[in-house]
Design a protein around this motif. Structure first.
Motif, PDB file in Angstrom:
ATOM      1  N   CYS A  90      -3.840  31.636 -22.735  1.00 12.24           N
ATOM      2  CA  CYS A  90      -3.488  30.515 -23.047  1.00 12.24           C
ATOM      3  C   CYS A  90      -3.462  29.295 -21.999  1.00 12.24           C
ATOM      4  CB  CYS A  90      -2.095  31.139 -23.686  1.00 12.24           C
ATOM      5  SG  CYS A  90      -1.074  29.747 -24.459  1.00 12.24           S
ATOM      6  N   PRO A  92      -1.949  25.368 -22.426  1.00 13.55           N
ATOM      7  CA  PRO A  92      -1.838  24.568 -22.504  1.00 13.55           C
ATOM      8  C   PRO A  92      -2.225  23.111 -22.367  1.00 13.55           C
ATOM      9  CG  PRO A  92      -0.563  24.516 -21.183  1.00 13.55           C
ATOM     10  CD  PRO A  92      -1.276  25.797 -21.178  1.00 13.55           C
ATOM     11  N   THR A  94      -2.104  19.003 -23.219  1.00 19.22           N
ATOM     12  CA  THR A  94      -1.267  17.475 -23.629  1.00 19.22           C
ATOM     13  C   THR A  94      -2.674  16.537 -23.620  1.00 19.22           C
ATOM     14  OG1 THR A  94       0.311  17.997 -22.450  1.00 19.22           O
ATOM     15  CG2 THR A  94       0.406  16.053 -23.320  1.00 19.22           C
ATOM     16  N   GLU A  98       1.571  14.466 -27.273  1.00 19.32           N
ATOM     17  CA  GLU A  98       1.327  15.867 -27.829  1.00 19.32           C
ATOM     18  C   GLU A  98       0.839  17.113 -27.666  1.00 19.32           C
ATOM     19  OE1 GLU A  98       2.122  16.638 -31.236  1.00 19.32           O
ATOM     20  OE2 GLU A  98       2.674  14.456 -31.080  1.00 19.32           O
ATOM     21  N   TYR A 100      -0.587  20.632 -27.319  1.00 27.74           N
ATOM     22  CA  TYR A 100      -1.704  21.553 -28.205  1.00 27.74           C
ATOM     23  C   TYR A 100      -2.023  22.609 -27.053  1.00 27.74           C
ATOM     24  CZ  TYR A 100      -2.899  18.231 -31.647  1.00 27.74           C
ATOM     25  OH  TYR A 100      -2.794  16.875 -32.037  1.00 27.74           O
ATOM     26  N   PHE A 101      -2.654  24.284 -27.964  1.00 26.91           N
ATOM     27  CA  PHE A 101      -1.987  24.719 -27.058  1.00 26.91           C
ATOM     28  C   PHE A 101      -3.640  26.130 -26.889  1.00 26.91           C
ATOM     29  CE2 PHE A 101       2.818  25.113 -27.814  1.00 26.91           C
ATOM     30  CZ  PHE A 101       2.426  25.321 -26.064  1.00 26.91           C
ATOM     31  N   THR A 102      -3.998  26.193 -26.417  1.00 31.17           N
ATOM     32  CA  THR A 102      -5.881  26.986 -27.031  1.00 31.17           C
ATOM     33  C   THR A 102      -5.676  28.436 -26.732  1.00 31.17           C
ATOM     34  OG1 THR A 102      -6.911  25.162 -26.362  1.00 31.17           O
ATOM     35  CG2 THR A 102      -8.256  26.578 -26.796  1.00 31.17           C
ATOM     36  N   ARG A 123      -7.119  26.729 -31.328  1.00 28.52           N
ATOM     37  CA  ARG A 123      -6.280  25.642 -30.769  1.00 28.52           C
ATOM     38  C   ARG A 123      -5.090  25.505 -32.195  1.00 28.52           C
ATOM     39  NH1 ARG A 123      -8.931  21.024 -27.993  1.00 28.52           N
ATOM     40  NH2 ARG A 123      -8.985  22.897 -26.558  1.00 28.52           N
ATOM     41  N   VAL A 124      -3.747  25.470 -31.609  1.00 28.53           N
ATOM     42  CA  VAL A 124      -3.052  25.495 -32.219  1.00 28.53           C
ATOM     43  C   VAL A 124      -1.228  24.403 -31.845  1.00 28.53           C
ATOM     44  CG1 VAL A 124      -2.843  27.220 -33.232  1.00 28.53           C
ATOM     45  CG2 VAL A 124      -1.619  27.552 -31.695  1.00 28.53           C
ATOM     46  N   LYS A 125      -1.186  23.954 -32.591  1.00 29.47           N
ATOM     47  CA  LYS A 125      -0.254  22.627 -32.016  1.00 29.47           C
ATOM     48  C   LYS A 125       1.392  23.220 -32.045  1.00 29.47           C
ATOM     49  CE  LYS A 125       1.265  18.040 -33.853  1.00 29.47           C
ATOM     50  NZ  LYS A 125       1.504  16.982 -34.596  1.00 29.47           N
TER      51      LYS A 125
END
Length: 125
Positions: A90, A92, A94, A98, A100-102, A123-125
């Motif tokens: 994982c 993170p 920015t 904001e 976002y996590f990949t 990728r999620v927010k």
């Protein structure tokens, strides 16, 4: 004439045997590749539940390395992913304040020349 016919038939049989062997090896690798893909997908789904729990509670920190890892060989061998493992990383990112996590998931199945590895990413927010 008979020796010539026997020689030609032997060559045809040898060629067919070689074709059958390479076809069998290709099918085995294709199966391992599909299993590795599904192991990687399973790792992503489980990681998403850890990162963003469905009940709204605080999720796992992205700082864990690896974020998620599982060896399907340690579970019941009746599962379709036996002899597979998954590792999820994982990161993170920015963007404009904001976060976002990949999540990058790598699934590996099989061993030696009969092994396959597939990587998926979300990728999620």
């Amino acid at each position: 004439m008979a020796v010539f016919v026997i020689t030609v038939l032997a060559l045809v049989i040898a060629a067919m045997a070689q074709l059958q062997q390479s076809s069998s090896e290709g099918s085995s690798l294709q199966l391992q590749s599909q299993r590795a893909f599904y192991a990687a997908e399973s790792g992503l789904q489980l990681s998403l539940n850890l990162l963003l729990p469905p009940d709204g509670s605080a999720g796992r920190s992205c700082a864990s390395v690896p974020f998620y890892a599982h060896d399907f060989s340690s579970t019941n061998s009746l599962y379709g992913l036996s002899n597979c493992n998954v590792r999820v990383v994982c990161q993170p990112v920015t963007v404009d304040s904001e976060v976002y996590f990949t999540l990058t998931s790598t699934g590996t199945c099989g061993s030696g020349t009969d092994s396959a590895q597939r990587t998926t990413e979300v990728r999620v927010k």
